[in-house]
Design a protein around this motif. Structure first.
Motif, PDB file in Angstrom:
ATOM      1  N   UNK A 188     -19.436 -26.840 -41.262  1.00 28.56           N
ATOM      2  CA  UNK A 188     -20.783 -26.822 -41.824  1.00 28.56           C
ATOM      3  C   UNK A 188     -21.609 -25.707 -41.178  1.00 28.56           C
ATOM      4  N   UNK A 189     -22.844 -25.555 -41.642  1.00 29.26           N
ATOM      5  CA  UNK A 189     -23.683 -24.450 -41.185  1.00 29.26           C
ATOM      6  C   UNK A 189     -24.057 -24.573 -39.707  1.00 29.26           C
ATOM      7  N   UNK A 190     -24.195 -25.793 -39.205  1.00 32.32           N
ATOM      8  CA  UNK A 190     -24.523 -25.971 -37.784  1.00 32.32           C
ATOM      9  C   UNK A 190     -23.403 -25.399 -36.919  1.00 32.32           C
ATOM     10  N   UNK A 191     -22.155 -25.683 -37.286  1.00 32.81           N
ATOM     11  CA  UNK A 191     -21.020 -25.173 -36.514  1.00 32.81           C
ATOM     12  C   UNK A 191     -20.906 -23.659 -36.635  1.00 32.81           C
ATOM     13  N   UNK A 192     -21.138 -23.138 -37.830  1.00 30.53           N
ATOM     14  CA  UNK A 192     -21.024 -21.693 -38.032  1.00 30.53           C
ATOM     15  C   UNK A 192     -22.125 -20.965 -37.266  1.00 30.53           C
ATOM     16  N   UNK A 193     -23.339 -21.512 -37.275  1.00 34.76           N
ATOM     17  CA  UNK A 193     -24.399 -20.888 -36.485  1.00 34.76           C
ATOM     18  C   UNK A 193     -24.057 -20.914 -34.998  1.00 34.76           C
ATOM     19  N   UNK A 194     -23.534 -22.041 -34.514  1.00 33.31           N
ATOM     20  CA  UNK A 194     -23.155 -22.123 -33.096  1.00 33.31           C
ATOM     21  C   UNK A 194     -22.135 -21.043 -32.750  1.00 33.31           C
ATOM     22  N   UNK A 195     -21.198 -20.794 -33.651  1.00 32.47           N
ATOM     23  CA  UNK A 195     -20.206 -19.742 -33.418  1.00 32.47           C
ATOM     24  C   UNK A 195     -20.879 -18.374 -33.340  1.00 32.47           C
ATOM     25  N   UNK A 196     -21.863 -18.138 -34.204  1.00 35.63           N
ATOM     26  CA  UNK A 196     -22.532 -16.835 -34.177  1.00 35.63           C
ATOM     27  C   UNK A 196     -23.352 -16.663 -32.904  1.00 35.63           C
ATOM     28  N   UNK A 197     -23.931 -17.742 -32.374  1.00 33.06           N
ATOM     29  CA  UNK A 197     -24.639 -17.670 -31.089  1.00 33.06           C
ATOM     30  C   UNK A 197     -23.666 -17.260 -29.982  1.00 33.06           C
ATOM     31  N   UNK A 198     -22.490 -17.884 -29.967  1.00 34.02           N
ATOM     32  CA  UNK A 198     -21.499 -17.559 -28.942  1.00 34.02           C
ATOM     33  C   UNK A 198     -21.059 -16.101 -29.032  1.00 34.02           C
ATOM     34  N   UNK A 199     -20.876 -15.602 -30.256  1.00 39.74           N
ATOM     35  CA  UNK A 199     -20.504 -14.197 -30.437  1.00 39.74           C
ATOM     36  C   UNK A 199     -21.606 -13.284 -29.913  1.00 39.74           C
ATOM     37  N   UNK A 200     -22.853 -13.588 -30.278  1.00 38.47           N
ATOM     38  CA  UNK A 200     -23.977 -12.752 -29.835  1.00 38.47           C
ATOM     39  C   UNK A 200     -24.056 -12.717 -28.306  1.00 38.47           C
ATOM     40  N   UNK A 201     -23.873 -13.870 -27.682  1.00 28.48           N
ATOM     41  CA  UNK A 201     -23.952 -13.919 -26.219  1.00 28.48           C
ATOM     42  C   UNK A 201     -22.832 -13.113 -25.558  1.00 28.48           C
ATOM     43  N   UNK A 202     -21.643 -13.224 -26.113  1.00 32.63           N
ATOM     44  CA  UNK A 202     -20.523 -12.496 -25.524  1.00 32.63           C
ATOM     45  C   UNK A 202     -20.702 -10.986 -25.695  1.00 32.63           C
ATOM     46  N   UNK A 203     -21.181 -10.561 -26.846  1.00 31.12           N
ATOM     47  CA  UNK A 203     -21.420  -9.135 -27.048  1.00 31.12           C
ATOM     48  C   UNK A 203     -22.482  -8.613 -26.090  1.00 31.12           C
ATOM     49  N   UNK A 204     -23.530  -9.418 -25.865  1.00 28.29           N
ATOM     50  CA  UNK A 204     -24.586  -9.006 -24.944  1.00 28.29           C
ATOM     51  C   UNK A 204     -24.071  -8.912 -23.511  1.00 28.29           C
ATOM     52  N   UNK A 205     -23.134  -9.789 -23.144  1.00 24.98           N
ATOM     53  CA  UNK A 205     -22.543  -9.714 -21.797  1.00 24.98           C
ATOM     54  C   UNK A 205     -21.742  -8.421 -21.644  1.00 24.98           C
ATOM     55  N   UNK A 206     -21.015  -8.074 -22.694  1.00 24.24           N
ATOM     56  CA  UNK A 206     -20.115  -6.925 -22.595  1.00 24.24           C
ATOM     57  C   UNK A 206     -20.859  -5.595 -22.594  1.00 24.24           C
TER      58      UNK A 206
END
Length: 342
Positions: A188-206
């Protein structure tokens, strides 16, 4: 040339009336309403793979670029009997009867109303509970050049490849890029948004010098913002193959990764895109044919949660969400006073 009052077109087996076909929609080259219709006819198969069966929010410019515009959530009562619709909710909970792109006749019908932008739902009308597109929006902060957007896109591509996923890029039709991951319709959209948050955070770390996951503009600096909230429930994103309301009739164009390296989005217009498609085909075809699992990104979500990270802030139109930090800009957050505990 004398102006025509209307033309009748056969589109997808339906008769669609186009009024004022000679009205100029895009002044840079004088592209008309009928020119825009012919553009969509030339990319019919590609546009239907991207938008077919999905609800859309129409952005209407009745007088073309430069005139007034408005978003239309609800289809008008005066409409063809064949027009497909579905009931959707907007982020603030308002329910409305939205257009569904059942075939290209629906696109041409909307263009006749002055639609210069289809904002597309990430799920099919027939399966509204499951999202089948993760949309990663590389948003240019003030001062960001397209070269930096391009560089951030390749950092994102590398991350996706590391976890076994394929991203499919497109221009936004303006200054940014979107990268989509086609999904199996299981989340669902809640899970997909959570995945996009994780991607954004990892990209910002890198690449903290180039990329930010900061929701508050005051914290972003001159960096590319990964707008994870574009995946929040009921959010729409500017559609692939959709012409943008810019004077040059730029198109939100799917690309191969090789094209990301050397193309500029201003070059991609209703005049140039059909030839590219005829020569190179649809760069997104495989996204529909080979949907992917969200599980690798949900593992990243679990890792962040185990590290004690809260959810990222949601937009103001949403109710307070579980695990969300205070929804207030850091500069406005109340600082402890001398009488506070602690």
């Amino acid at each position: 040339m004398a102006r025509s009052d209307a033309v009748e077109l056969e589109v997808a087996g339906r008769s669609v009336r186009v009024t004022s076909p000679d009205k100029v929609f895009f002044p840079e080259r004088g592209d008309t309403k009928l020119d825009l219709v012919h553009y969509y006819l030339s990319v019919e198969a590609e546009a239907m793979r991207a938008m077919g069966g999905r609800p859309v929010l129409m952005q209407r410019f009745p007088d073309g670029v430069g005139g007034g515009n408005f978003f239309q959530k609800r289809v008008p009562k005066s409409r063809p009997e064949w027009l497909a619709t579905t009931v959707v909710s907007t982020p603030n909970g308002t329910r409305s009867e939205a257009l569904v792109i059942e075939d290209l006749a629906h696109v041409v019908w909307a263009v006749n109303l002055g639609c210069l932008g289809f904002h597309v739902w990430p799920s099919l009308a027939a399966d509204a509970d499951h999202v089948d597109e993760l949309r990663l929006d590389l948003d240019p902060s003030p001062g960001i050049r397209f070269e930096q957007i391009r560089e951030a896109a390749f950092v994102l591509r590398e991350l996706l490849e590391e976890v076994g996923l394929v991203g499919y890029p497109k221009t936004t039709g303006n200054r940014g890029l979107h990268v989509y991951v086609g999904l199996e319709p299981r989340w669902d959209a809640i899970q997909v948004r959570a995945a996009s948050v994780a991607v954004a955070r990892e990209l910002a770390r890198r690449r903290e010098d180039l990329i930010t996951d900061a929701w508050w503009k005051e914290e972003r600096g001159t960096r590319v913002f990964i707008d994870f909230n574009q995946n929040a429930p009921h959010k729409t994103v500017f559609g692939a193959w959709s012409a943008r309301a810019r004077t040059g009739a730029q198109v939100s164009t799917p690309l191969t990764w090789d094209e990301v390296a050397d193309v500029h989005p201003d070059e991609l217009t209703i005049a140039t895109v059909p030839g590219r498609v005829a020569e190179r085909g649809d760069p997104w075809r495989a996204m529909r044919e080979r949907p992917q699992s969200l599980d690798p990104l949900l593992e990243m979500v679990a890792r962040d949660q185990d590290a004690g990270l809260l959810d990222a802030p949601w937009p103001p139109v949403y109710p307070k969400m579980p695990g969300e930090p205070p929804r207030v800009a850091p500069s406005r957050a109340r600082r402890p006073g001398p009488d506070d505990d602690g």
